[in-house]
Motif scaffolding. Structure first.
Motif, PDB file in Angstrom:
ATOM      1  N   ARG A 127       0.852  -1.131  -0.188  1.00  0.00           N
ATOM      2  CA  ARG A 127      -0.064  -0.096  -0.171  1.00  0.00           C
ATOM      3  C   ARG A 127       0.961   1.304  -0.014  1.00  0.00           C
ATOM      4  N   PHE A 128       2.050   1.305   1.016  1.00  0.00           N
ATOM      5  CA  PHE A 128       2.696   2.494   0.907  1.00  0.00           C
ATOM      6  C   PHE A 128       3.368   2.765  -0.434  1.00  0.00           C
ATOM      7  N   ASN A 129       3.963   1.722  -1.092  1.00  0.00           N
ATOM      8  CA  ASN A 129       4.774   2.067  -2.303  1.00  0.00           C
ATOM      9  C   ASN A 129       3.980   2.026  -3.415  1.00  0.00           C
ATOM     10  N   THR A 130       2.619   1.796  -3.576  1.00  0.00           N
ATOM     11  CA  THR A 130       1.718   1.708  -4.961  1.00  0.00           C
ATOM     12  C   THR A 130       0.987   3.086  -4.649  1.00  0.00           C
ATOM     13  N   GLY A 131       0.562   3.671  -3.473  1.00  0.00           N
ATOM     14  CA  GLY A 131      -0.147   4.648  -3.076  1.00  0.00           C
ATOM     15  C   GLY A 131      -1.632   4.397  -3.229  1.00  0.00           C
ATOM     16  N   ARG A 132      -1.879   2.853  -3.182  1.00  0.00           N
ATOM     17  CA  ARG A 132      -3.290   2.467  -3.398  1.00  0.00           C
ATOM     18  C   ARG A 132      -3.497   1.639  -1.913  1.00  0.00           C
ATOM     19  N   LYS A 133      -4.760   1.685  -1.938  1.00  0.00           N
ATOM     20  CA  LYS A 133      -5.355   0.870  -0.541  1.00  0.00           C
ATOM     21  C   LYS A 133      -5.912  -0.582  -0.656  1.00  0.00           C
ATOM     22  N   LEU A 134      -6.365  -0.850  -2.029  1.00  0.00           N
ATOM     23  CA  LEU A 134      -7.276  -2.199  -1.984  1.00  0.00           C
ATOM     24  C   LEU A 134      -6.428  -3.258  -2.089  1.00  0.00           C
ATOM     25  N   ILE A 135      -6.615  -4.234  -1.449  1.00  0.00           N
ATOM     26  CA  ILE A 135      -5.887  -5.664  -1.513  1.00  0.00           C
ATOM     27  C   ILE A 135      -6.878  -6.527  -2.176  1.00  0.00           C
ATOM     28  N   VAL A 136      -6.590  -7.348  -3.234  1.00  0.00           N
ATOM     29  CA  VAL A 136      -7.453  -8.307  -3.524  1.00  0.00           C
ATOM     30  C   VAL A 136      -6.793  -9.638  -3.171  1.00  0.00           C
ATOM     31  N   CYS A 137      -7.958 -10.629  -2.490  1.00  0.00           N
ATOM     32  CA  CYS A 137      -7.329 -11.707  -2.180  1.00  0.00           C
ATOM     33  C   CYS A 137      -8.772 -12.607  -2.768  1.00  0.00           C
ATOM     34  N   PHE A 138      -8.611 -14.174  -2.603  1.00  0.00           N
ATOM     35  CA  PHE A 138      -9.594 -14.975  -3.357  1.00  0.00           C
ATOM     36  C   PHE A 138     -10.333 -15.824  -2.353  1.00  0.00           C
ATOM     37  N   ALA A 139     -11.427 -16.257  -2.546  1.00  0.00           N
ATOM     38  CA  ALA A 139     -12.432 -16.958  -1.773  1.00  0.00           C
ATOM     39  C   ALA A 139     -11.584 -18.070  -1.171  1.00  0.00           C
ATOM     40  N   GLY A 140     -11.789 -18.176   0.288  1.00  0.00           N
ATOM     41  CA  GLY A 140     -11.284 -19.532   0.984  1.00  0.00           C
ATOM     42  C   GLY A 140      -9.946 -19.256   1.269  1.00  0.00           C
ATOM     43  N   ALA A 141      -9.344 -18.326   0.887  1.00  0.00           N
ATOM     44  CA  ALA A 141      -7.808 -18.333   1.257  1.00  0.00           C
ATOM     45  C   ALA A 141      -7.576 -17.801   2.629  1.00  0.00           C
ATOM     46  N   PHE A 161      -5.744 -26.796  -3.752  1.00  0.00           N
ATOM     47  CA  PHE A 161      -6.168 -27.955  -3.056  1.00  0.00           C
ATOM     48  C   PHE A 161      -7.756 -27.802  -2.773  1.00  0.00           C
ATOM     49  N   HIS A 162      -8.315 -26.510  -2.624  1.00  0.00           N
ATOM     50  CA  HIS A 162      -9.635 -26.454  -2.464  1.00  0.00           C
ATOM     51  C   HIS A 162      -9.932 -25.191  -3.073  1.00  0.00           C
ATOM     52  N   PRO A 163     -10.188 -24.881  -4.461  1.00  0.00           N
ATOM     53  CA  PRO A 163     -10.398 -23.526  -5.090  1.00  0.00           C
ATOM     54  C   PRO A 163     -11.649 -23.090  -4.519  1.00  0.00           C
ATOM     55  N   ASN A 164     -11.659 -21.782  -3.991  1.00  0.00           N
ATOM     56  CA  ASN A 164     -12.981 -21.120  -3.726  1.00  0.00           C
ATOM     57  C   ASN A 164     -13.769 -21.726  -2.247  1.00  0.00           C
ATOM     58  N   ALA A 165     -12.897 -22.424  -1.724  1.00  0.00           N
ATOM     59  CA  ALA A 165     -13.570 -23.123  -0.531  1.00  0.00           C
ATOM     60  C   ALA A 165     -12.751 -22.796   0.716  1.00  0.00           C
ATOM     61  N   PRO A 166     -13.384 -22.608   2.096  1.00  0.00           N
ATOM     62  CA  PRO A 166     -12.397 -22.367   3.107  1.00  0.00           C
ATOM     63  C   PRO A 166     -11.521 -23.507   3.342  1.00  0.00           C
ATOM     64  N   PRO A 167     -10.620 -23.208   4.148  1.00  0.00           N
ATOM     65  CA  PRO A 167      -9.594 -24.370   4.542  1.00  0.00           C
ATOM     66  C   PRO A 167     -10.554 -25.314   5.333  1.00  0.00           C
ATOM     67  N   PRO A 168     -10.218 -26.740   5.174  1.00  0.00           N
ATOM     68  CA  PRO A 168     -11.061 -27.655   5.621  1.00  0.00           C
ATOM     69  C   PRO A 168     -11.250 -27.471   7.151  1.00  0.00           C
TER      70      PRO A 168
END
Length: 730
Positions: A223-237, A290-297
Motif C-alpha cells: 500500500r505504501f509503495n503503490t499509493g493504493r489501498k485495495l488488497i485483492v484476495c481470493f475466496a477461501g484463502a 487444493f480447494h479452490p473457492n472453499a475455506p480451509p477444511p
C-alpha cells in the motif's frame, strides 16, 4: 451568447458526470460478477445466528435416524468417551485444570465440532493433547502412550523432527555467545539474506516473528509503495488471523480495503484490469489449488459431505497463476504469494518453483527457521521501501524488536544450508511420492471395506473426504484419536506427511484410518442405503435449523406449532396405516389443495371436486381402515362415525334441491349445480364454526385453534406424510 455558453458548460458537466457514473457502474457490475459473496454473507450471519445446542435426544437423531439407530449411537459414543477417560486420565486432568485459564485451549475446543453438537461433546470429552517427547512421526503423551502425528506442527515439520532438533540445537550453539542481544545483528543474518534472495529471486528481505505479522508487513509495504489501498484476495484463502485480510468470520471491523474475488474465474481477472488504479496488491495463497473457492477444511463446519470439496487441481491452478501473473504485470499490480504454509513444503523453492510462477513479493514462515518462530518477506526493491525519499515524514512503520533473534537466525541458517544441499531435492521427491502411494493404497483399502471415506493430497498436504452425506462426519477425528492418531485443532481438515514417514509408518496410518472409519460405521454414524434421499433431508433440516436461529419465533408460537404437529402424528398413527388408505389420502389431499386456490374464482367446481375427494377420503377411513373411534376422539377431531354422518348431510343437500325443483332431466338439473355448491359451502362453514365453538366451550380457545389449523393444513401434511418413498424424507 452568455446563455449559450452556460448551456454548453452545463452540457459538458453533464457528459463528464455521465462518463464518471457510467464508468463506476461498469466497474461495479464487473466486480459484482467476480466477487465472492460468502465472506460478506458469513459476516452478516455471524451477528444473527444464535447459539443453539441439540438436546441429548436430538444429538443422536440430527439426520432423521430412527430410535434403534439413535440408541446404537448413544451406546457407541458412551463407549468411546469411556475409552478416552481410561486411556488418557492424566491428560484429561491436565486439560481440565488448564482450560479455564488458557483461552487458546478454549478457542480450539470451541471450533472443533459444529456448534449444535458442541455442548454434548464438551460434557463428555476432554481431548487435551499433552505430549512430552517426539520420535520420528510419533509423539509420546503425558500418559505414556505413543501416537502417530499427522499435524505436522501446523506446517512447520517438513524435514522430520530429528533434523529440527538438530538445527535448533546447532543454531543455539552457534549464537549462544551473543545470547539474547537484540538490535546489533549476528553475522549469520547476512548469509541468511543471501540464501533467501537466491531462493525467492527477489531483491530484499525483512524478518518478522510470525507468518501473520509478515503478511501484515507485506500488505502495508504494498500500500505504501503503490499509493493504493485495495488488497485483492481470493475466496477461501487464509492469510493469518489479522482482520485486514479476513473479510469473513473472525473480523469485526468494516472491510472496505480488502476485495475478495472468486478463484479460477476469468471475471476476477477483468476486475483486476479495470480497477488496477485502486489495487495495491493481489494476495494469493497457493494452497488454494487444493480447494479452490472453499475455506480451509475444518471439522467445525462439516455438517454434510458437501461442506468439504477438494481435489488435485495442480495443473489447472498453475495455468491460472500464470494468467494471473500476466494480468498483474500488464496492469502494474504487485502479485504477492503468501507461502507461510506452502513455502519449502511443496518444493525446495516453495510454490514459486512448484507452480512455475514468480511473484513480486513472497511471504515465508513455518519451516524456514528450522523449527523456530519466524516470518519473512522477500520483495522487489521498489516494494520493500519503508520511507519516501521525497517526503521524509512519510514512513511505512514496519519493524519488530524480535525480528532477527540470534537463536532464530542460527536455526534458519542450518535449514537454509540443508535446503541447498544437492541431495535435498531428491528427499522432497521421495517424500511426495511416498505420500501419493499411501493415498492411493489407502483409498483402495477404504473402497474395499465399503467405507464412505477417501483421502486426497497436494504433495504431503492431505485431507479426508466423505463420499456419502452425513451430519456426523466430524466425529471421525475422535475415532482417529482413539486409534492413536494425533491431529491438529482443525481435526481431519488438513493433515500433513513429513520426511519422517517411512512406508511402514504410512502402512500403520492407513490401517488406523480404515479402523477408525470402520468403528464409526459400526457405531451407526452413517445412514445406510435404506435411507433414501438422505442428503436432501439433511440439507432441509439444516436450512430449517438455520431459519429457526435467524427468525425469532415467540415461544407460544413454537409451542402451538409443536402441539399441531403432535396431533397430526397421533392422527396418522391412529387411523392411517393402510397403504391403500394412504394412497386415497394423497389423491384427496392433492385435490383439496387445488380446490383451496380454485375456490377464489370458481366456487362451484371447487366444491364439487372437493366433495368427490372427501368421499374418497372417507371410504378410506370407513371401509379400508379400522374406525379407531376412541383414539380419534382423543385428538379433539371428529371420529369416523361423526364424519360419516356429516358426509350424509352433504348427500341430502342435492337430493332436497332436486326434489324441490321437480325437474329430473339433465338440462333442468344443470343449473342446480351452483346452488348445491353454495349450500355445501355454507354447510361446511357451519360444521367447522360449530366445531370450533364447541371446542372453545369444552376445552378453551387454544385447543380449538389447534384443531382448526390442523384441519386446514392436513392436505399438505398428508401429501408429505404418505408420499412414495422416493419423495418422502428419510
Amino acid at each position: 451568447m452568455p446563455n449559450r455558453l452556460l448551456w454548453v458548460v452545463l452540457g459538458l458537466c453533464l457528459v463528464a458526470a455521465s462518463v464518471v457514473v457510467g464508468r463506476r457502474l461498469v466497474n461495479w457490475l464487473s466486480t459484482w460478477r467476480a466477487r465472492a459473496l460468502t465472506p460478506a454473507l458469513l459476516r452478516i450471519l455471524s451477528r444473527w445466528v444464535r447459539t443453539h445446542s441439540y438436546s441429548d435426544a436430538q444429538f443422536f437423531r440430527a439426520d432423521g435416524a430412527g430410535e434403534s439407530l439413535a440408541e446404537r449411537r448413544r451406546t457407541g459414543i458412551e463407549r468411546l468417551a469411556a475409552f478416552f477417560r481410561g486411556r488418557y486420565p492424566e491428560s484429561t486432568a491436565w486439560g481440565a485444570r488448564l482450560r479455564e485459564s488458557f483461552s487458546d485451549l478454549r478457542f480450539t475446543d470451541a471450533n472443533r465440532v459444529p456448534f449444535p453438537f458442541a455442548r454434548y461433546m464438551h460434557e463428555h470429552f476432554n481431548l487435551a493433547a499433552v505430549v512430552t517427547a517426539s520420535d520420528g512421526p510419533r509423539l509420546q503423551h503425558l500418559d505414556g502412550h505413543w501416537t502417530i502425528d499427522v499435524s505436522g506442527s501446523y506446517g512447520v515439520n517438513v524435514a522430520g523432527v530429528a533434523r529440527y532438533k538438530e538445527w535448533m540445537a546447532r543454531g543455539l550453539e552457534r549464537t549462544q555467545d551473543l545470547g539474547l542481544v537484540l538490535g546489533p545483528l549476528h553475522p549469520v543474518v547476512a548469509d541468511n539474506i543471501t540464501r533467501l534472495k537466491e531462493i525467492s529471486k527477489l531483491d530484499e528481505v525483512s524478518f518478522h516473528m510470525s507468518g501473520t505479522e509478515a503478511v501484515m508487513a507485506a500488505v502495508r509495504l504494498a500500500r505504501f509503495n503503490t499509493g493504493r489501498k485495495l488488497i485483492v484476495c481470493f475466496a477461501g484463502a487464509y492469510h493469518g488471523w489479522w482482520d485486514g485480510v479476513q473479510p469473513g468470520l473472525g473480523s469485526e471491523r468494516p472491510i472496505d480495503d480488502c476485495l475478495t474475488l472468486k478463484d479460477l474465474n476469468l471475471a476476477s481477472l477483468d476486475v483486476i484490469r479495470r480497477r488496477a488504479g485502486e489495487i495495491a496488491g493481489v494476495l494469493v495463497n497457493p494452497v488454494q489449488s487444493f480447494h479452490p473457492n472453499a475455506p480451509p477444511p475444518n471439522d467445525a463446519v462439516l455438517l454434510t459431505s458437501g461442506a468439504r470439496k477438494t481435489g488435485d487441481a495442480s495443473a489447472a491452478y498453475a495455468a491460472w497463476l500464470r494468467r494471473l501473473r500476466d494480468v498483474c504485470h500488464e496492469a502494474g499490480v504487485p502479485l504477492i504469494f503468501d507461502e507461510v504454509y506452502t513455502g519449502f513444503r511443496l518444493a525446495p523453492g516453495g510454490a514459486q518453483e512448484y507452480f512455475g510462477v514468480r511473484a513480486d513479493m513472497v511471504v515465508y514462515g513455518k519451516t524456514v527457521a528450522g523449527g523456530m518462530p519466524i516470518g519473512v518477506v522477500c520483495g522487489s526493491k521498489h516494494l520493500m521501501r519503508r520511507f519516501d525519499p521525497e517526503h521524509p515524514m512519510r514512513v511505512a512503520y514496519v519493524v519488530g524488536t524480535f525480528s532477527a533473534h540470534p537463536a532464530v537466525m542460527g536455526a534458519m541458517n542450518e535449514f537454509l544450508c540443508w535446503l541447498e544441499d544437492p541431495a535435498t531435492p531428491a528427499l522432497y521427491d521421495e517424500m511426495n511420492e511416498r505420500c501419493a502411494q499411501w493415498a492411493r493404497a489407502t483409498n483402495t483399502g477404504l473402497a474395499a471395506a465399503a467405507l464412505p471415506v477417501r483421502v486426497v493430497h497436494l504433495a504431503t498436504v492431505w485431507t479426508v473426504l466423505f463420499v456419502e452425506p452425513g451430519q456426523y462426519n466430524w466425529l471421525l477425528q475422535y475415532y482417529l484419536r482413539a486409534e492413536g492418531v494425533t491431529l491438529s485443532w482443525v481435526g481431519t481438515g488438513r493433515c500433513l506427511g513429513t520426511m519422517d514417514f517411512t512406508e511402514k509408518d504410512y502402512d500403520a496410518l492407513a490401517a488406523k484410518l480404515v479402523a477408525a472409519a470402520r468403528a464409526m460405521r459400526d457405531g451407526g454414524w452413517w445412514l445406510g442405503v435404506e435411507h433414501a434421499r438422505k442428503e436432501r433431508t439433511m440439507r432441509l433440516r439444516l436450512v430449517r435449523e438455520m431459519l429457526a436461529n435467524l427468525i425469532l419465533v415467540p415461544r407460544p408460537v413454537r409451542s402451538f406449532y409443536a402441539e399441531v404437529m403432535r396431533r397430526k402424528k397421533d392422527d396418522h398413527v391412529a387411523s392411517h396405516s393402510d397403504t391403500v388408505n394412504q394412497i386415497f389420502h394423497i389423491i384427496s389431499s392433492s385435490v383439496f389443495l387445488g380446490c383451496y386456490v380454485l375456490a377464489f374464482w370458481d366456487l362451484t367446481t371447487a366444491m364439487w371436486a372437493g366433495l368427490a375427494a372427501l368421499f374418497l377420503r372417507q371410504i378410506g377411513h370407513a371401509v379400508l381402515e379400522p374406525p379407531c373411534h376412541d383414539k380419534e376422539a382423543t385428538l379433539l377431531g371428529y371420529n369416523t362415525r361423526n364424519k360419516t354422518l356429516i358426509l350424509g348431510a352433504y348427500l341430502v343437500i342435492p337430493i332436497v334441491n332436486v326434489v324441490g325443483s321437480g325437474a329430473y332431466t339433465l338440462d333442468a338439473l344443470r343449473p342446480l349445480a351452483a346452488t348445491v355448491a353454495y349450500e355445501w359451502f355454507l354447510w361446511t362453514a357451519t360444521v367447522v364454526a360449530g366445531r370450533v365453538a364447541y371446542l372453545v366451550w369444552a376445552h378453551g380457545p387454544r385447543l380449538a385453534l389447534v384443531w382448526l389449523v390442523k384441519l386446514v393444513s392436513d392436505p399438505l401434511t398428508d401429501v408429505i406424510a404418505y408420499s412414495p418413498r422416493f419423495l418422502r424424507p428419510a
